[in-house]
Scaffold this motif. Structure first.
Motif, PDB file in Angstrom:
ATOM      1  N   ALA A  43      -3.781  -4.570  -2.197  1.00 25.37           N
ATOM      2  CA  ALA A  43      -3.053  -4.147  -0.997  1.00 25.37           C
ATOM      3  C   ALA A  43      -3.965  -4.157   0.214  1.00 25.37           C
ATOM      4  CB  ALA A  43      -2.456  -2.755  -1.209  1.00 25.37           C
ATOM      5  N   ALA A  44      -5.239  -3.808  -0.004  1.00 26.53           N
ATOM      6  CA  ALA A  44      -6.201  -3.849   1.097  1.00 26.53           C
ATOM      7  C   ALA A  44      -6.404  -5.271   1.593  1.00 26.53           C
ATOM      8  CB  ALA A  44      -7.535  -3.245   0.652  1.00 26.53           C
ATOM      9  N   CYS A  45      -6.444  -6.221   0.662  1.00 26.39           N
ATOM     10  CA  CYS A  45      -6.587  -7.624   1.054  1.00 26.39           C
ATOM     11  C   CYS A  45      -5.378  -8.086   1.863  1.00 26.39           C
ATOM     12  CB  CYS A  45      -6.758  -8.484  -0.196  1.00 26.39           C
ATOM     13  SG  CYS A  45      -7.086 -10.227   0.147  1.00 26.39           S
ATOM     14  N   VAL A  46      -4.176  -7.693   1.417  1.00 23.23           N
ATOM     15  CA  VAL A  46      -2.959  -8.020   2.156  1.00 23.23           C
ATOM     16  C   VAL A  46      -2.972  -7.353   3.525  1.00 23.23           C
ATOM     17  CG1 VAL A  46      -0.443  -7.831   2.163  1.00 23.23           C
ATOM     18  CG2 VAL A  46      -1.638  -8.373   0.046  1.00 23.23           C
ATOM     19  N   ASN A  47      -3.469  -6.110   3.581  1.00 16.76           N
ATOM     20  CA  ASN A  47      -3.577  -5.413   4.860  1.00 16.76           C
ATOM     21  C   ASN A  47      -4.544  -6.131   5.797  1.00 16.76           C
ATOM     22  OD1 ASN A  47      -2.923  -2.904   6.442  1.00 16.76           O
ATOM     23  ND2 ASN A  47      -5.138  -2.684   6.330  1.00 16.76           N
ATOM     24  N   ALA A  48      -5.597  -6.715   5.231  1.00 16.70           N
ATOM     25  CA  ALA A  48      -6.533  -7.495   6.046  1.00 16.70           C
ATOM     26  C   ALA A  48      -5.845  -8.721   6.636  1.00 16.70           C
ATOM     27  CB  ALA A  48      -7.738  -7.912   5.208  1.00 16.70           C
ATOM     28  N   VAL A  49      -4.905  -9.293   5.885  1.00 17.98           N
ATOM     29  CA  VAL A  49      -4.117 -10.418   6.411  1.00 17.98           C
ATOM     30  C   VAL A  49      -3.319  -9.968   7.638  1.00 17.98           C
ATOM     31  CG1 VAL A  49      -2.221 -12.003   5.923  1.00 17.98           C
ATOM     32  CG2 VAL A  49      -3.962 -11.576   4.177  1.00 17.98           C
ATOM     33  N   ASN A  50      -2.692  -8.792   7.533  1.00 18.60           N
ATOM     34  CA  ASN A  50      -1.936  -8.248   8.661  1.00 18.60           C
ATOM     35  C   ASN A  50      -2.808  -8.087   9.904  1.00 18.60           C
ATOM     36  OD1 ASN A  50       0.312  -6.712   9.983  1.00 18.60           O
ATOM     37  ND2 ASN A  50      -1.152  -5.025   9.796  1.00 18.60           N
ATOM     38  N   SER A  51      -4.078  -7.738   9.692  1.00 18.88           N
ATOM     39  CA  SER A  51      -4.989  -7.512  10.814  1.00 18.88           C
ATOM     40  C   SER A  51      -5.687  -8.791  11.271  1.00 18.88           C
ATOM     41  CB  SER A  51      -6.048  -6.477  10.420  1.00 18.88           C
ATOM     42  OG  SER A  51      -5.464  -5.221  10.151  1.00 18.88           O
ATOM     43  N   SER A  52      -5.334  -9.931  10.663  1.00 18.91           N
ATOM     44  CA  SER A  52      -6.044 -11.180  10.967  1.00 18.91           C
ATOM     45  C   SER A  52      -5.171 -12.280  11.558  1.00 18.91           C
ATOM     46  CB  SER A  52      -6.716 -11.714   9.688  1.00 18.91           C
ATOM     47  OG  SER A  52      -7.583 -10.753   9.122  1.00 18.91           O
ATOM     48  N   ALA A  67       0.826  -1.202   0.000  1.00 18.91           N
ATOM     49  CA  ALA A  67       0.000   0.000   0.000  1.00 18.91           C
ATOM     50  C   ALA A  67       0.861   1.253   0.000  1.00 18.91           C
ATOM     51  CB  ALA A  67      -0.931  -0.004   1.214  1.00 18.91           C
ATOM     52  N   ALA A  68       1.951   1.242   0.768  1.00 18.65           N
ATOM     53  CA  ALA A  68       2.835   2.406   0.823  1.00 18.65           C
ATOM     54  C   ALA A  68       3.478   2.669  -0.536  1.00 18.65           C
ATOM     55  CB  ALA A  68       3.907   2.193   1.896  1.00 18.65           C
ATOM     56  N   ILE A  69       3.935   1.598  -1.185  1.00 17.48           N
ATOM     57  CA  ILE A  69       4.558   1.757  -2.505  1.00 17.48           C
ATOM     58  C   ILE A  69       3.542   2.228  -3.531  1.00 17.48           C
ATOM     59  CG2 ILE A  69       5.689   0.515  -4.395  1.00 17.48           C
ATOM     60  CD1 ILE A  69       6.924  -1.319  -2.247  1.00 17.48           C
ATOM     61  N   ASN A  70       2.320   1.656  -3.469  1.00  9.93           N
ATOM     62  CA  ASN A  70       1.279   2.064  -4.414  1.00  9.93           C
ATOM     63  C   ASN A  70       0.920   3.535  -4.245  1.00  9.93           C
ATOM     64  OD1 ASN A  70      -0.820   1.253  -6.455  1.00  9.93           O
ATOM     65  ND2 ASN A  70      -2.186   1.932  -4.831  1.00  9.93           N
ATOM     66  N   ASN A  71       0.828   3.996  -3.012  1.00  9.38           N
ATOM     67  CA  ASN A  71       0.521   5.403  -2.765  1.00  9.38           C
ATOM     68  C   ASN A  71       1.658   6.304  -3.231  1.00  9.38           C
ATOM     69  OD1 ASN A  71      -1.975   4.866  -1.721  1.00  9.38           O
ATOM     70  ND2 ASN A  71      -1.333   4.936   0.411  1.00  9.38           N
ATOM     71  N   ALA A  72       2.901   5.851  -3.046  1.00 11.76           N
ATOM     72  CA  ALA A  72       4.043   6.649  -3.490  1.00 11.76           C
ATOM     73  C   ALA A  72       4.046   6.786  -5.009  1.00 11.76           C
ATOM     74  CB  ALA A  72       5.341   6.008  -3.007  1.00 11.76           C
ATOM     75  N   VAL A  73       3.758   5.683  -5.707  1.00  9.21           N
ATOM     76  CA  VAL A  73       3.693   5.732  -7.168  1.00  9.21           C
ATOM     77  C   VAL A  73       2.541   6.623  -7.624  1.00  9.21           C
ATOM     78  CG1 VAL A  73       3.343   4.356  -9.262  1.00  9.21           C
ATOM     79  CG2 VAL A  73       4.752   3.467  -7.406  1.00  9.21           C
ATOM     80  N   THR A  74       1.434   6.574  -6.894  1.00 11.24           N
ATOM     81  CA  THR A  74       0.284   7.413  -7.229  1.00 11.24           C
ATOM     82  C   THR A  74       0.637   8.887  -7.174  1.00 11.24           C
ATOM     83  OG1 THR A  74      -1.245   5.742  -6.368  1.00 11.24           O
ATOM     84  CG2 THR A  74      -2.098   7.973  -6.601  1.00 11.24           C
ATOM     85  N   ARG A  75       1.395   9.282  -6.160  1.00 10.99           N
ATOM     86  CA  ARG A  75       1.783  10.688  -6.049  1.00 10.99           C
ATOM     87  C   ARG A  75       2.826  11.076  -7.094  1.00 10.99           C
ATOM     88  NH1 ARG A  75      -2.398  12.014  -4.541  1.00 10.99           N
ATOM     89  NH2 ARG A  75      -1.522  14.091  -4.858  1.00 10.99           N
ATOM     90  N   ALA A  76       3.648  10.112  -7.507  1.00  9.45           N
ATOM     91  CA  ALA A  76       4.733  10.428  -8.439  1.00  9.45           C
ATOM     92  C   ALA A  76       4.273  10.433  -9.896  1.00  9.45           C
ATOM     93  CB  ALA A  76       5.877   9.429  -8.268  1.00  9.45           C
ATOM     94  N   GLU A  77       3.290   9.597 -10.230  1.00  9.10           N
ATOM     95  CA  GLU A  77       2.854   9.462 -11.618  1.00  9.10           C
ATOM     96  C   GLU A  77       1.396   9.909 -11.773  1.00  9.10           C
ATOM     97  OE1 GLU A  77       2.270   9.364 -15.130  1.00  9.10           O
ATOM     98  OE2 GLU A  77       4.306   8.644 -14.676  1.00  9.10           O
TER      99      GLU A  77
END
Length: 372
Positions: free
Chosen positions: A338-347, A308-318
């Motif tokens: 990334a949200a699904c992966v984040n759900a894994v972190n919270s599970s 998610a952090a990398i995706n947001n960084a690319v979003t701001r750059a491009e």
């Protein structure tokens, strides 16, 4: 409201949310090229929702058990309070992601429920997911930093990080991150509108755009922007590296200590000294177990938060990768993944606690009536 104004706000929201959600007029704009067709995009998003539902089911049950178990174990160790607070934020994060996935599922969207799901998902799911995700990140950084302090200044850490100060940090953390998420309801209005596609009146969202409200949306974006996302991530990375080094040193110490006590065991007096130091050895073993638990939690957080952090960084750059660019659907699909992966972190924390803490395992078994 003009379509361009709608794009501005949707762009801002999609860039700070951990999962996608945009109305159909943004998805299906014919004047923008994209790598993914609208039909394929919606199919991919629907498939992604089933993965989110599976992970979310485990996360909701797991975090419920964590909350109940730590309530029984108690808070003699201040770190248990942090674990409990993180379970609450993880529960909110998973529930928000599951709701967002539900809104993207066509079976729900086309059901009898009179909601324009892909409009409502933004204020009801996107911001709450972001807020709870930030809370979890800050708590993870906090417990990682606390473990590092236990290694660096073991005699002072108990006076620096007390239970009262831990409570203050938890409350401030929740208020600080939930308040901006609540402010979004100043710039949006829920309203009933007629849907030609569904041939019925449904509940949708209207974005407000006077100068003050626009300034508020800019503030919310700045608050949830990249610096706040990377600060806890960088903190956790540094602390995790330090913990790995400290745990390796501790393992070497235990090995050397074991060899020394074996040689000295031939002398009774020295055996007595060894028994006198057994309590210190048990204390150090307990601290190592806590350190390993925190380290595993931190590693899982780093792995799951980085996309998610990398995706947001690319979003701001491009610019073309944003919600108004030609790669907008790719951005939204990556953000949803990334949200699904984040759900894994919270599970997964319940499995970590169960395998790393004998006290938690016993309390959980008693809670489930598996032991007397």
């Amino acid at each position: 409201m003009s379509n361009s104004a709608h794009l501005d706000v949707s762009d801002m929201i999609s860039n700070i949310s951990l999962e996608p959600g945009l109305p159909d007029d943004v998805i299906d704009q014919p004047n923008l090229r994209d790598l993914i067709s609208s039909t394929k995009f919606l199919l991919l998003m629907e498939c992604l929702t089933y993965a989110i539902f599976s992970v979310g089911f485990v996360g909701i049950i797991g975090n419920t058990l964590i909350i109940m178990t730590f309530s029984k174990v108690g808070f003699s160790d201040s770190i248990n309070m942090s674990y409990l607070a993180m379970a609450v934020s993880d529960m909110g994060c998973v529930a928000s992601i599951v709701w967002s996935g539900l809104c993207w599922n066509s079976n729900f969207f086309d059901s009898v429920i009179a909601i324009e799901a892909r409009e409502v998902v933004l204020p009801t799911g996107g911001f709450s997911t972001t807020a709870f995700g930030k809370i979890t990140a800050m708590i993870t950084a906090f417990i990682s930093l606390e473990r590092c302090m236990c290694v660096v200044i073991p005699l002072k850490v108990k006076t620096l990080i007390t239970r009262k100060r831990t409570v203050y940090f938890i409350v401030l953390n929740y208020v600080l991150h939930m308040f901006p998420a609540a402010l979004v309801y100043i710039v949006i209005r829920f309203e009933w509108k007629f849907s030609e596609q569904r041939n019925r009146t449904v509940l949708g969202v209207k974005y407000m755009h006077n100068p003050n409200q626009r300034a508020l949306t800019d503030f919310i974006w700045l608050f949830y922007s990249l610096p706040l996302q990377f600060i806890p991530l960088i903190t956790v990375v540094i602390c995790t590296i330090f913990l790995v080094i400290a745990l390796n040193r501790s393992a070497q110490w235990r090995k050397a200590y074991s060899q020394t006590t074996t040689k000295e065991g031939q002398n009774r007096n020295e055996i007595g000294i060894s028994k006198g130091t057994a309590a210190k050895r048990r204390t150090r073993s307990k601290e190592d177990r806590i350190g390993k638990t925190v380290m595993i939690i931190a590693i899982v957080f780093i792995v799951c938060s980085s996309p998610a952090a990398i995706n947001n960084a690319v979003t701001r750059a491009e610019p073309e990768y944003r919600a108004s660019g030609q790669y907008r659907k790719l951005n939204l699909f990556v953000a949803g993944s990334a949200a699904c992966v984040n759900a894994v972190n919270s599970s997964v924390n319940i499995f970590i606690y169960y395998n790393m803490s004998s006290k938690f395992k016993l309390a959980l078994k008693k809670l489930l009536c598996l032991v007397n």
